[in-house]
Design an enzyme around this catalytic site. Structure first.
Site, PDB file in Angstrom:
ATOM      1  N   ASP B  93      83.987  45.746 -49.961  1.00  0.00           N
ATOM      2  CA  ASP B  93      84.722  44.752 -49.658  1.00  0.00           C
ATOM      3  C   ASP B  93      85.128  43.772 -50.764  1.00  0.00           C
ATOM      4  OD1 ASP B  93      86.282  43.260 -48.388  1.00  0.00           O
ATOM      5  OD2 ASP B  93      85.257  42.713 -46.967  1.00  0.00           O
ATOM      6  N   ASP B 128      93.284  40.803 -50.269  1.00  0.00           N
ATOM      7  CA  ASP B 128      94.544  40.629 -49.071  1.00  0.00           C
ATOM      8  C   ASP B 128      94.524  39.201 -48.746  1.00  0.00           C
ATOM      9  OD1 ASP B 128      93.058  41.701 -47.906  1.00  0.00           O
ATOM     10  OD2 ASP B 128      94.040  42.491 -46.738  1.00  0.00           O
ATOM     11  N   ALA B 196      92.176  42.422 -40.481  1.00  0.00           N
ATOM     12  CA  ALA B 196      92.582  40.599 -39.296  1.00  0.00           C
ATOM     13  C   ALA B 196      92.145  41.220 -37.993  1.00  0.00           C
ATOM     14  CB  ALA B 196      93.888  39.881 -39.632  1.00  0.00           C
ATOM     15  N   CYS B 279      67.768  52.218 -22.598  1.00  0.00           N
ATOM     16  CA  CYS B 279      67.929  53.430 -23.699  1.00  0.00           C
ATOM     17  C   CYS B 279      66.240  54.204 -24.115  1.00  0.00           C
ATOM     18  CB  CYS B 279      67.691  52.653 -25.239  1.00  0.00           C
ATOM     19  SG  CYS B 279      68.349  52.915 -26.271  1.00  0.00           S
ATOM     20  N   CYS B 281      66.417  55.734 -27.315  1.00  0.00           N
ATOM     21  CA  CYS B 281      65.450  55.179 -28.591  1.00  0.00           C
ATOM     22  C   CYS B 281      64.041  55.272 -29.357  1.00  0.00           C
ATOM     23  CB  CYS B 281      66.635  55.012 -29.633  1.00  0.00           C
ATOM     24  SG  CYS B 281      66.187  52.724 -29.729  1.00  0.00           S
ATOM     25  N   CYS B 284      63.021  51.840 -27.830  1.00  0.00           N
ATOM     26  CA  CYS B 284      63.153  51.078 -26.526  1.00  0.00           C
ATOM     27  C   CYS B 284      61.930  52.397 -26.645  1.00  0.00           C
ATOM     28  CB  CYS B 284      64.339  51.281 -26.352  1.00  0.00           C
ATOM     29  SG  CYS B 284      65.495  50.516 -27.314  1.00  0.00           S
TER      30      CYS B 284
HETATM   31 ZN   LIG Z   1      66.659  51.783 -28.089  1.00  0.00          ZN
END
Ligand SMILES: [Zn+2]
Ligand SMILES: [Mg+2]
Ligand SMILES: [Mg+2]
Ligand SMILES: [Zn+2]
Lengths: 491, 491
Positions: B93, B128, B196, B279, B281, B284
């Site tokens: 960026d 920009d 933006a 969750c 994952c 978790c």
């Molecule tokens: Zn998780």
């Protein structure tokens, strides 16, 4: 007060509870998921269910144990906890389902309960008659009578500290479900399975399932732990919990895995159709779909079974968190979009908003209006009822606008769809702190109009003016004629 | 045909694409998530992003690198790939955001692009002007002109095989966004960030965000890879993808983790408010909320960052799978219930159904009607347009019923909400194979009435009779008067 169950928190009809299982010396937090274990073939070992997935309770079938000689002998000798190697609570099913599928079982209620006691079950189930949906009413009544006789018999059996369940039948007749619930609640039995809903779920009849459960719940007391028997798809847990169910059992996690089916809260997927795994569980973060497909049959079944269990327990945790946070219905809103029949289920749930309102907390975090259906939530029903009790001045301006016009009126109240009017002093109290979309909808406007009507009907002598923002004629029609209307957008 | 991007599959406005990044010698599958890396502090090491989370691309800020002497020296010497230790594509960026926050940057377009090239960026960004929302139109136009001049300048800079992005500005003026899109598309630049929009998302203005993106998309060609710049919350990815965005970047996973915030597709939660982790994952499933809270600050930040990334990448996979399966809008339906402002976003998305229809496949698995909003989906719009082209006999019976009444009419077509009428020969073709709820709604009926109207208007000489099942008067009003009505439920 039922000793084995205590409700700790509620949201809509849903609750977090504690089921005390004395024979296992454990307390199970509800909503709970009971993995179904077939002692002859386990996809995931019970010990692993406890340690890896946090299962506090499981369910196995006493009929299968009874019918498999070596398993029966081991169960009688060492007990179920040793046989299955599971440290939590073990519930046993009687085999009523097998009865209905394969014909009469030739054991008595006493015998089947005593057998369950002997093998060390913590929660036993009598043999009831699981009447299917849509049978003639007479058959449903006759079979319910038989079930009720067996429950009364079950009450008399000495089962020590083993809990005993009291199935609630009644087919697709909500009033029979209610009658069955009331009868079961009056016994000294402990846990209340809503039975024979599997055929409804197999046909995606979530609307009829909701009506059956709602009936049973009307009969059962608020302190009765309710088991939605045979409901194992995580897609519909939130709906079931919102209705007031506390226990769910899942054979699906294993049966589906055997069939290469992958559970998600948005529905079931076939492994062969997956190019990406829409899940973060340890199985899905470790494998690509191709890797899963390449596993041999046993390994694939185990891995899919583990994934299926992960999403299942994850959804139970999500539901508990939602109850704590007070946004269970917001979760149901999302799940209702998984399938048109789930939407039918949610729309039917809202037919029972009055019933849900009884346990819905007076205050929560924030009401999110996220669909036309939101207009029928218990909070809206409650607000409308409250409007009938509020005192009103001689002349009152109800307005969606900012100007109070106190020179013209004795007082000015706010109007907010879907709730309708309320005194400004209530603006900061639940549910009037609701987050609503900028783009409202007809359902919200109609509910607001209904709120205006309730206020007007309770105060026929007050002079009431409604300042609305461009409500369509079909909505304004719902407001009593005596109300003067001002379209603020047209001014 | 843009060489660096190829669309492989579409669903509504969403697509699966391949972004070829020649300088990194990799192909990135889109929709893709670019984790934002601050070279001064990384919550999750870039190498781990690639291996553990499957990140194919990341984004870092050349302005920060330029402004931090030791980092700048190392980047110039060894290149970004070595500096960050990342094997995939690296986008940089320019720092336009910092420009807007902290005032003018004193480097030219050439200098900033050359610097990005020198440090080894694979996709560079010119400076920009990120015009904020709601500015006077004249300012938005003036700033857009400056941005366009810089893009034209950027075209002239020799950047070898580095891709260069062309930000699309225009504030909250959809027509300026469209003009900016058309201009950017006409350059030889490669990737198109819609710029933006962060202030819109910070204010939950998903409706205005959708209008801005829709404007940009109208200007950009279908083969332009679109980056929704600064959109990192997984809750809104499905909406962004359905609108036609291909790249998303997330600083949120790390920033939120620093602040003990836990991402979910239903919104953000504070760790302190979680009693359960909704969750599955690896983080978790390994930890309880208390365990996470007990970790020291650094460890907690890393674990929460990893969870946040897991749910973020999981949602990207879910979206890709939904595009493959053709049920992306069903996923958007669910996500729209995460917050009332997301519902505003979805309702606004459907204002652009015509635009989405252009890329929506003619046939998919099954259309699920799961809300009033479903009645406005591109498939319904397309069917209504098709009705204008179908040939109609002299007398025609349109019916929700089963009886064709061929003795009274030349032909009989089915009527199904939300689509309206169609010849029976089309019953087996998408979207008329739709799954719809038993309990239909007014939006579906109104859409069906609109379908009837379209048919009648295209065939003013045909004698058309409508057999409906109890449609309310307000819906029947929408059917042209020339149509005879039969209420099948009343017969
Ligand atoms: Zn998780
Ligand atoms: Mg039905
Ligand atoms: Mg707005
Ligand atoms: Zn998984």
């Amino acid at each position: 007060m039922r000793e084995c169950f205590e409700v700790r928190d509620t949201d809509a009809g849903g609750r977090i509870g504690e089921l005390t299982v004395p024979r296992a010396d454990v307390t199970v937090e509800t909503p709970a998921l009971l993995p179904v274990i077939n002692p002859n073939l386990d996809t995931i070992a019970p010990r692993r269910l406890a340690t890896e997935f946090g299962a506090e309770i499981l369910i196995t079938n006493s009929y299968i144990i009874h019918g498999t000689e070596d398993v029966r002998e081991e169960a009688l000798e060492d007990g179920l906890h040793d046989l299955l190697d599971f440290p939590g609570a073990i519930m046993t099913d009687s085999g009523s389902f097998q009865l209905s599928e394969y014909g009469e079982i030739d054991v008595t209620t006493e015998e089947i309960l005593e057998f369950q006691h002997e093998i060390g079950s913590d929660i036993a189930t009598p043999v009831d008659i699981p009447t299917p949906p849509d049978v003639p009413r007479e058959r449903a009544e006759d079979e319910l009578e038989t079930t009720q006789e067996r429950l009364e018999l079950a009450e008399t059996v000495d089962t020590g500290d083993m809990l005993v369940s009291a199935p609630v039948q009644g087919s697709t007749y909500p009033d029979l479900r209610e009658r069955a619930g009331r009868h079961a609640d009056a016994t000294n039995l402990d846990v209340f399975p809503v039975g024979a809903v599997v055929p409804l779920m197999n046909d995606y009849r979530y609307d009829d399932m909701v009506d059956a459960v709602a009936g049973a719940k009307r009969g059962l007391g608020a302190d009765a732990p309710v088991h939605l028997f045979g409901a194992g798809h995580p897609m519909m847990f939130a709906l079931g919990v919102a209705m007031g169910c506390d226990l769910f059992d899942s054979a699906a996690y294993a049966l589906y895995a055997r069939d290469d089916r992958y559970l998600t809260v948005r529905g079931t997927r076939h492994l062969e159709d997956l190019e990406y795994l829409p899940c973060s569980c340890p199985i899905c973060t470790e494998h690509s779909p191709e890797e899963l497909r390449a596993l041999d049959d046993d390994a694939r079944e185990t891995e899919l079974g583990a994934h299926n269990l992960h999403v299942t327990f994850e959804e139970i945790r999500r539901i508990k968190q939602a109850i704590r946070a007070g946004n269970l219905l917001e979760l149901v809103e999302q799940r209702a979009r998984a399938h048109p029949t789930m939407l039918d289920g949610y729309r039917t749930l809202l037919d029972h908003a009055d019933q849900l309102e009884q346990s819905d907390p007076v205050s929560k975090g924030a009401f999110f209006y996220t669909s036309h259906e939101s207009a029928r939530r218990p909070e809206v029903v409650r607000h409308h009822r409250r409007l009938e009790r509020l005192s009103v001045p001689d002349s009152l301006f109800l307005t969606e606008g900012n100007s109070a016009r106190t020179d013209e009126f004795d007082d000015s109240w706010r109007v907010q769809p879907p709730f309708g009017p309320f005194p400004r002093a209530l603006s900061k109290s639940y549910p009037l702190t609701a987050e609503v979309p900028d783009r409202t909808d007809r359902a919200a406007l109609e509910a607001a109009a209904e709120g205006v009507s309730r206020l007007v009907e309770a105060n026929p002598d007050a002079a009431i003016t409604l300042g609305h923002r461009g409500w369509p004629a079909g909505v304004l029609e719902r407001v009593p004629e005596a109300v003067e209307r001002v379209d603020l957008d047209a001014e």
